[in-house]
Design an enzyme around this catalytic site. Structure first.
Site, short mmCIF file in Angstrom:
data_model
loop_
_atom_site.label_atom_id
_atom_site.label_comp_id
_atom_site.label_asym_id
_atom_site.label_seq_id
_atom_site.Cartn_x
_atom_site.Cartn_y
_atom_site.Cartn_z
N GLU A 102 23.67 7.41 6.72
CA GLU A 102 23.71 8.74 7.33
C GLU A 102 23.83 8.63 8.85
OE1 GLU A 102 21.30 11.74 4.48
OE2 GLU A 102 20.16 9.98 5.13
N GLU A 151 19.99 7.51 -2.49
CA GLU A 151 18.72 8.23 -2.64
C GLU A 151 18.47 8.72 -4.06
OE1 GLU A 151 19.87 8.79 1.73
OE2 GLU A 151 20.87 8.59 -0.21
#
Length: 313
Positions: free
Chosen positions: A146, A166
């Protein structure tokens, strides 16, 4: 206390190395250091590019520290989607009040504040006149990816691997992964990568447009620095304008995006650096009777940023 981000400046380029042994995890402390660095280089007219890489030769940022996430989850009551939205809105409003940021850091809302601060750091990167480059030298997943997605350019070692993983731990990305990844490579492919959480090889990253180039591992930083050198001489105002037009304008309807682009163009056309460069360009045509972009020497100087000094310092 050892710094978690080691920096060194070479001309108009800063090399920033993430250093958090043994696992190269992103933590709250590292995020705080990152925020200070981004704010500092954004304001510094002598810095045009920051190149991020990992101090560990085989790790960029492995991922966010899951232990910290678990600690935050266990210290706060479960929240519904509506409650989470309300809490984030409240934290954004409260932290603007004098003295409230410090109080929030000592309250059960500390985790919400940290999440909001990290988002704001990544958003500042997208508005800054400084160019941020990720030289991805090794393992990068979750929050590490990210962060890399928030950089303006990404170069990747031929031995590295990326993943937005995730979902394998039962929660979605929380630092912009769902938004930046889908905008960069398209919703369908981004969904597949996030739903499977699988690793993405250098070859696939290049074909998807996740990275600009795959470089032999041992020469990654040197080659990235060579590519960064001419970029470091770009006008910071022009860089910020391009980012705003692409990132903000790309989320608008076409007509609104075009109006934003036109406004930025008109506001920066009269800047001193732009007028100086435009005059030099016209003077070259008058004296050489050839367009600078068609003259090999002048073209090379234009691309290298040495045709005219466009920097603010």
């Amino acid at each position: 206390m050892n710094k978690l981000i080691e920096t060194e400046q070479h001309g108009r380029i800063v090399i920033a190395k993430f250093s958090n042994p043994p696992y190269a995890l992103l933590t709250e402390s590292m995020c705080n250091e990152l925020n200070k660095l981004i704010v500092s280089v954004d304001r510094d007219p002598t810095i045009g590019v920051v190149v991020f890489t990992g101090h560990d030769p085989n790790r960029f940022i492995s991922h966010y520290d899951v232990g910290e996430l678990l600690e935050g989850a266990e210290s706060s009551p479960p929240m519904s989607l509506g409650q989470a939205k309300f809490a984030l809105t409240a934290v954004r409003a409260l932290k603007r009040l004098p003295g409230m940021r410090r109080l929030l850091q000592k309250s059960p809302a500390a985790g919400l504040l940290q999440l909001q601060n990290f988002h704001e750091t990544l958003q500042l990167m997208g508005r800054s006149g400084t160019i941020f480059i990720a030289a991805i030298n090794g393992q990068t997943a979750g929050g590490g990816l990210e962060f890399a997605l928030a950089c303006d350019l990404r170069f990747m070692s031929d031995s590295a691997e990326l993943a937005q993983f995730e979902v394998l731990l039962g929660f979605p990305p929380g630092a912009g992964g769902t938004q930046r990844l889908s905008r960069l490579i398209g919703r369908g492919v981004a969904l597949e990568l996030m739903l499977t959480g699988r690793g993405i090889s250098p070859k696939e990253c290049l074909s998807l447009g996740l990275v600009s180039e795959v470089i032999p591992h041992e020469d990654l930083l040197n080659q990235v620095l060579r590519r960064a050198e001419p970029l470091s001489h770009r006008s910071k105002a022009a860089v910020a304008g391009i980012k705003q037009s692409v990132i903000e304008g790309g989320s608008l309807a076409l007509e609104q995006g075009l109006r934003l682009e036109q406004s930025l163009f008109l506001s920066l056309l009269g800047a001193s650096g732009a007028k100086r460069a435009s005059k030099a360009y016209v003077d070259f045509i008058d004296s050489k009777k050839v367009l600078p972009v068609n003259d090999p020497v002048a073209r090379k100087k234009l691309e290298a940023g040495s045709f005219v000094d466009l920097t603010d310092h």
